[in-house]
Design an enzyme around this catalytic site. Structure first.
Site: not given
Ligand code: THU
Length: 150
Positions: A47, A49, A58, A60, A98, A101
């Site tokens: 991930n 940010e 994210c 994925e 999520c 994704c």
């Molecule tokens: N996140 C992912 O990388 N993948 C997911 O399927 C769920 C959430 C990340 C996004 C954010 O940087 C952190 O997790 C918290 O939500």
């Protein structure tokens, strides 16, 4: 889950290793994803940010976009995802992708023309769940809804 193959264990290990490259200073939640391709090679993502929180990507999605950028979108056969709070290393529960994704995985699956399976893991520990995308995203929207193949 029992019945995890060595190949799947290796993919989960790659997803867990990718957690180390998470850029997650805002949520402090590290996620790693690993894709296994038809030839056995692995592409990872973490991930990523942003100070403008809503722009965050994210793990994925980063991994799948990387595969696409390498011309390998149609070769994805399995995805492993692992993640947990950076400040609570003992976090035992596997995470699942999520909603956004799941839709991105749907695109990869449709382009591959074969089912993609998803392995969900915690940062450590034996608990792993394996899902088909139809379980995580039933009645999904895809190219067929646009009148296109897939
Ligand atoms: N996140 C992912 O990388 N993948 C997911 O399927 C769920 C959430 C990340 C996004 C954010 O940087 C952190 O997790 C918290 O939500």
């Amino acid at each position: 889950m029992s019945g995890i193959t060595q190949e799947e264990t290796d993919l989960i290990d790659a997803a867990r290793a990718a957690m180390r490259h998470a850029h997650a200073p805002y949520s402090r939640f590290a996620v790693g994803a690993a894709l296994r391709l038809t030839d056995g090679s692995i592409i990872t993502g973490s991930n990523f940010e942003n100070a403008s929180y809503g722009l965050s990507l994210c793990a994925e999605t980063v991994a799948i976009a990387t595969a696409s950028a390498q011309g390998r979108l149609t070769e994805i056969v399995q995805i492993a995802v692992a993640g947990g709070p950076a400040d609570k290393p003992g976090h035992p529960e596997p995470i699942t992708p999520c909603g956004r994704c799941r839709q991105v995985i749907k695109e990869a699956q449709d382009m591959a023309g074969r089912p993609v399976t998803i392995l969900c893991a915690a940062p450590a520990g034996p608990q792993v769940s394996r899902y088909g995308l139809d379980e995580l995203l039933p009645h999904a929207f895809g190219p067929a809804d646009l009148g296109l193949g897939g």
